[in-house]
Enzyme design. Structure first.
Site, PDB file in Angstrom:
ATOM      1  N   GLU A  48       0.880  -1.170   0.000  1.00  0.00           N
ATOM      2  CA  GLU A  48       0.000   0.000   0.000  1.00  0.00           C
ATOM      3  C   GLU A  48       0.918   1.219   0.000  1.00  0.00           C
ATOM      4  O   GLU A  48       1.804   1.313   0.859  1.00  0.00           O
ATOM      5  CB  GLU A  48      -0.885   0.006   1.260  1.00  0.00           C
ATOM      6  CG  GLU A  48      -1.823   1.192   1.229  1.00  0.00           C
ATOM      7  CD  GLU A  48      -2.786   1.277   2.419  1.00  0.00           C
ATOM      8  OE1 GLU A  48      -2.793   0.375   3.270  1.00  0.00           O
ATOM      9  OE2 GLU A  48      -3.509   2.290   2.463  1.00  0.00           O
ATOM     10  N   ARG A  83       5.332 -12.878   9.742  1.00  0.00           N
ATOM     11  CA  ARG A  83       5.857 -11.522   9.582  1.00  0.00           C
ATOM     12  C   ARG A  83       7.227 -11.433  10.214  1.00  0.00           C
ATOM     13  O   ARG A  83       7.523 -12.151  11.160  1.00  0.00           O
ATOM     14  CB  ARG A  83       5.000 -10.533  10.384  1.00  0.00           C
ATOM     15  CG  ARG A  83       3.782 -10.044   9.759  1.00  0.00           C
ATOM     16  CD  ARG A  83       3.095  -9.105  10.748  1.00  0.00           C
ATOM     17  NE  ARG A  83       3.433  -7.725  10.491  1.00  0.00           N
ATOM     18  CZ  ARG A  83       2.850  -7.004   9.543  1.00  0.00           C
ATOM     19  NH1 ARG A  83       1.911  -7.523   8.780  1.00  0.00           N
ATOM     20  NH2 ARG A  83       3.202  -5.757   9.357  1.00  0.00           N
ATOM     21  N   LYS A 123       4.058   0.716   9.964  1.00  0.00           N
ATOM     22  CA  LYS A 123       4.136   1.969   9.205  1.00  0.00           C
ATOM     23  C   LYS A 123       3.532   3.122   9.992  1.00  0.00           C
ATOM     24  O   LYS A 123       4.008   4.244   9.904  1.00  0.00           O
ATOM     25  CB  LYS A 123       3.418   1.811   7.859  1.00  0.00           C
ATOM     26  CG  LYS A 123       4.317   1.228   6.787  1.00  0.00           C
ATOM     27  CD  LYS A 123       3.689   1.377   5.419  1.00  0.00           C
ATOM     28  CE  LYS A 123       3.146   0.059   4.933  1.00  0.00           C
ATOM     29  NZ  LYS A 123       2.507   0.108   3.642  1.00  0.00           N
TER      30      LYS A 123
HETATM   31  P1  ATP Z   1       1.825  -1.995   8.217  1.00  0.00           P
HETATM   32  O1  ATP Z   1       0.923  -2.950   8.940  1.00  0.00           O
HETATM   33  O2  ATP Z   1       3.095  -1.679   8.936  1.00  0.00           O
HETATM   34  O3  ATP Z   1       1.154  -0.782   7.674  1.00  0.00           O
HETATM   35  P2  ATP Z   1       1.346  -3.498   5.897  1.00  0.00           P
HETATM   36  O4  ATP Z   1       1.379  -4.944   6.091  1.00  0.00           O
HETATM   37  O5  ATP Z   1       0.011  -2.887   5.880  1.00  0.00           O
HETATM   38  O6  ATP Z   1       2.307  -2.806   6.952  1.00  0.00           O
HETATM   39  P3  ATP Z   1       1.656  -3.363   3.098  1.00  0.00           P
HETATM   40  O7  ATP Z   1       2.178  -2.256   2.280  1.00  0.00           O
HETATM   41  O8  ATP Z   1       0.225  -3.684   3.011  1.00  0.00           O
HETATM   42  O9  ATP Z   1       2.097  -3.055   4.587  1.00  0.00           O
HETATM   43  O10 ATP Z   1       2.518  -4.659   2.873  1.00  0.00           O
HETATM   44  C1  ATP Z   1       2.841  -5.182   1.614  1.00  0.00           C
HETATM   45  C2  ATP Z   1       3.246  -6.623   1.781  1.00  0.00           C
HETATM   46  O11 ATP Z   1       4.346  -6.721   2.675  1.00  0.00           O
HETATM   47  C3  ATP Z   1       2.120  -7.462   2.373  1.00  0.00           C
HETATM   48  O12 ATP Z   1       2.028  -8.655   1.628  1.00  0.00           O
HETATM   49  C4  ATP Z   1       2.557  -7.724   3.770  1.00  0.00           C
HETATM   50  O13 ATP Z   1       2.101  -8.968   4.204  1.00  0.00           O
HETATM   51  C5  ATP Z   1       4.080  -7.667   3.675  1.00  0.00           C
HETATM   52  N1  ATP Z   1       4.659  -7.232   4.943  1.00  0.00           N
HETATM   53  C6  ATP Z   1       4.394  -6.095   5.621  1.00  0.00           C
HETATM   54  N2  ATP Z   1       5.048  -6.063   6.783  1.00  0.00           N
HETATM   55  C7  ATP Z   1       5.760  -7.220   6.862  1.00  0.00           C
HETATM   56  C8  ATP Z   1       6.641  -7.796   7.832  1.00  0.00           C
HETATM   57  N3  ATP Z   1       6.916  -7.172   8.977  1.00  0.00           N
HETATM   58  N4  ATP Z   1       7.184  -9.000   7.555  1.00  0.00           N
HETATM   59  C9  ATP Z   1       6.918  -9.635   6.406  1.00  0.00           C
HETATM   60  N5  ATP Z   1       6.096  -9.157   5.457  1.00  0.00           N
HETATM   61  C10 ATP Z   1       5.514  -7.966   5.677  1.00  0.00           C
HETATM   62 MG    MG Z   2      -1.442  -3.853   4.480  1.00  0.00          MG
END
Ligand code: ATP
Ligand code: MG
Length: 573
Positions: free
Chosen positions: A41, A275, A285
């Site tokens: 995102e 994760r 984030k």
């Molecule tokens: P946040 O919860 O910090 O906002 P997010 O998961 O919403 O992070 P996205 O931009 O939606 O962030 O993530 C893109 C991809 O990266 C998704 O497939 C997510 O599962 C993966 N991802 C995000 N954070 C992690 C992490 N800490 N470890 C492994 N994969 C991750």
């Molecule tokens: Mg997300």
């Protein structure tokens, strides 16, 4: 005679995701086609956790001759922008991965709208005009069923009319939502009539003010995978409870298209892994954005941030990040990884590639009283003993040099093998010297140290072979240049920083996460060679890189990537 052998799964050392992919290939699913996607995102910068997902998504595609596309999951215009899009592209390229296509969920708004209309027409969705609080209250708990909304059975025509109204500038945000009509008693809470569309008037970074009704994540993600032909939709464990809903919406989508399983059996498969969580940092984030907004760090790419751009500015290499991800692996259960593993990976990598140089962070002057005042010798210094092809460079030696203040003690304890009166010590790549005394100011602070050198002990001469316990780094006072050195350390002082709930986030920060040394003394070689992206080992101190934002030829600025040894182990445990 050639013998072909099938390797077992253990021999191939496959991750559980790769095992599932190989199973699908063996069963002939999707005609052997492998397509993955990385779906960020664009609401922030990528962090080291995303790198874990990227290595998996791109890694599987590479390994099985497939393709990995990028898809920006841009369904919430209030948080997203183009700056984030640009930086995400930049970070993925820097990590060394190549995407097939770039897609945006916003490209599917029209298709998703049509699907939502079909859902309403077929009795699978309705407009709810209750408040968010009322809807939440009626959800029930995993063990008690929810209560149906009073709008659940409203006529299709009414819902259609209101859905159209949702997508107009006049619609009031929060006044109504579109909900899927699934099962208010389902033990999986995501099935209790999830919200699938909401009203947002903030202009979208790509579609502007064209839309006012936006699909929720669960009504966009799986469908986008389906539209693109993704075969393996790999994500993190928190999406496990969403998977039945993911599959359900794809069932409806196939039904709408008249695709029965026999006609067209393509269907993306969601697979979840753990994760990345790291000690001494946060990887949310929302929290990273807070650090940036409150000015607690110097932007998303502050060298203390766990973002890809922060790590890059700090001096991490893509190879070290990938080696770390490889080391921790992928599992099906949540855990917290020790940040010292990441630090180990960068030390290991920089040991192989960093050019060895001399820099004195806290200088004190040493006068070599028997060395001719007008003499200068060019000492040959190895660039990297770990890499025989790396060659040498020269470093000037003269009568006055700088050493580290704490490399001298007038009255040392027993095991002090550095500079001290009447003892010999080796100057790296130069001579063996013996301290003859020092001068102090009124407060007892050392102002100058005096030594005599042995002219027969030059590095490489037979006279240099005798056993001398300590070797010090140094720079020639007349030739060295000044540099600013930023000594970075962990941003948080608390091991489980991401889990602490009962203390204010600000209290968890490490007050010593940056120390700035204004006037370090560095060898003149660096004047011409401190290019952005270069890696140096300041001998006996640590690994450093020129700061890509602030370092100029006139004012060199170095960031400490990492110390030579892990000092946190002893001090903080
Ligand atoms: P946040 O919860 O910090 O906002 P997010 O998961 O919403 O992070 P996205 O931009 O939606 O962030 O993530 C893109 C991809 O990266 C998704 O497939 C997510 O599962 C993966 N991802 C995000 N954070 C992690 C992490 N800490 N470890 C492994 N994969 C991750
Ligand atoms: Mg997300």
């Amino acid at each position: 005679m050639a013998i072909t052998e099938e390797k077992t799964v253990e021999e191939k050392n496959l991750s559980f995701v790769e095992q599932l992919v190989e199973q699908d290939l063996a069963e002939g699913k999707n005609a052997g086609r492998i397509q993955t996607r990385f779906p960020p995102e664009p609401n922030g910068y990528l962090h080291i956790g995303h790198a874990k997902a990227i290595c998996m998504d791109f890694g599987v595609a590479e390994k099985y001759n497939g393709v990995c596309n990028l898809r920006f999951d841009d369904t919430n215009p209030t948080k997203e922008n183009n700056e984030y899009v640009e930086n995400i592209l930049n970070d993925i390229s820097w990590l060394g991965f190549k995407w097939g296509n770039i897609y945006y969920a916003s490209d599917y708004f029209e298709k998703l709208w049509d699907f939502a209309v079909w859902m309403i027409q077929n009795g699978h969705a309705y407009i709810d005009e209750q408040t968010a609080e009322q809807i939440a209250e009626q959800k029930g708990t995993p063990t008690t069923p929810g209560v149906a909304s009073p709008y659940r059975d409203r006529p299709v025509e009414e819902s259609l009319k209101l859905f159209n109204k949702m997508n107009t500038p006049e619609a009031v945000e929060g006044s109504m939502v579109l909900r899927a009509k699934l099962d208010m008693a389902n033990p999986n809470m995501h099935f209790r009539d999830p919200i699938i569309y909401r009203i947002i008037h903030t202009p979208h970074h790509r579609t502007g003010t064209k839309w006012h009704a936006y699909p929720m994540y669960d009504f966009a993600h799986g469908q986008s995978d389906f539209f693109e032909g993704v075969t393996h939709s790999i994500c993190t464990l928190e999406f496990v409870p969403h998977r039945p809903l993911y599959d359900k919406f794809i069932d409806y989508l196939k039904e709408m298209r008249g695709e029965t399983e026999n006609l067209h059996d393509f269907r993306p498969r969601q697979i979840e892994f753990n994760r990345l969580n790291l000690t001494y940092t946060v990887l949310s984030k929302r929290k990273l954005l807070q650090l940036v907004k409150e000015g607690l760090v110097d932007g998303w790419d502050d060298p203390r941030m766990p973002t890809i751009s922060g790590l890059r500015r700090r001096g991490f290499t893509p190879e070290s990040i990938k080696a770390f991800i490889n080391r921790i692996g992928y599992t099906k259960f949540e855990a917290v990884n020790d940040i010292s593993l990441l630090e180990f990976s960068i030390r290991e990598d920089l040991n192989k590639r960093a050019t060895r140089v001399c820099a004195v962070i806290d200088p004190v002057k040493v006068v070599i009283t028997n060395y001719p005042d007008d003499q200068v010798e060019q000492m040959e210094m190895e660039n990297n003993p770990e890499d025989p092809t790396s060659g040498t460079h020269t470093m000037p030696f003269s009568r006055e040099i700088y050493i580290e203040r704490d490399d001298f003690m007038e009255n040392p304890p027993k095991k002090f093998f550095r500079m001290t009166p009447d003892k010999e010590v080796r100057l790296k790549g130069a001579y063996i010297v013996k301290c003859t005394g020092c001068k102090k100011d009124a407060d007892g602070r050392i102002e100058e140290i005096y030594c005599e050198y042995d002219p027969e002990s030059k590095s490489g001469m037979p006279g240099s072979m005798r056993k001398v316990k300590g070797t010090l780094h140094w720079v020639s006072a007349r030739h060295c240049i000044d540099a600013e050195v930023r000594l970075y350390d962990r941003l948080f002082a608390v091991e489980n920083a991401s889990e602490v709930k009962d203390r204010d986030f600000h209290e968890l920060l490490n007050p010593d996460s940056i120390k700035v040394v204004e006037h370090a003394k560095i060898e003149p070689f660096l004047a011409e060679n401190a290019e952005p992206g270069a890696h140096f080992q300041f001998q006996r101190i640590g690994y450093f890189t020129p700061d890509k934002k602030d370092s100029t030829k006139e004012h060199l600025v170095f960031n400490r990537t990492i110390t030579l040894k892990d000092s946190w182990q002893k001090i903080n445990k």
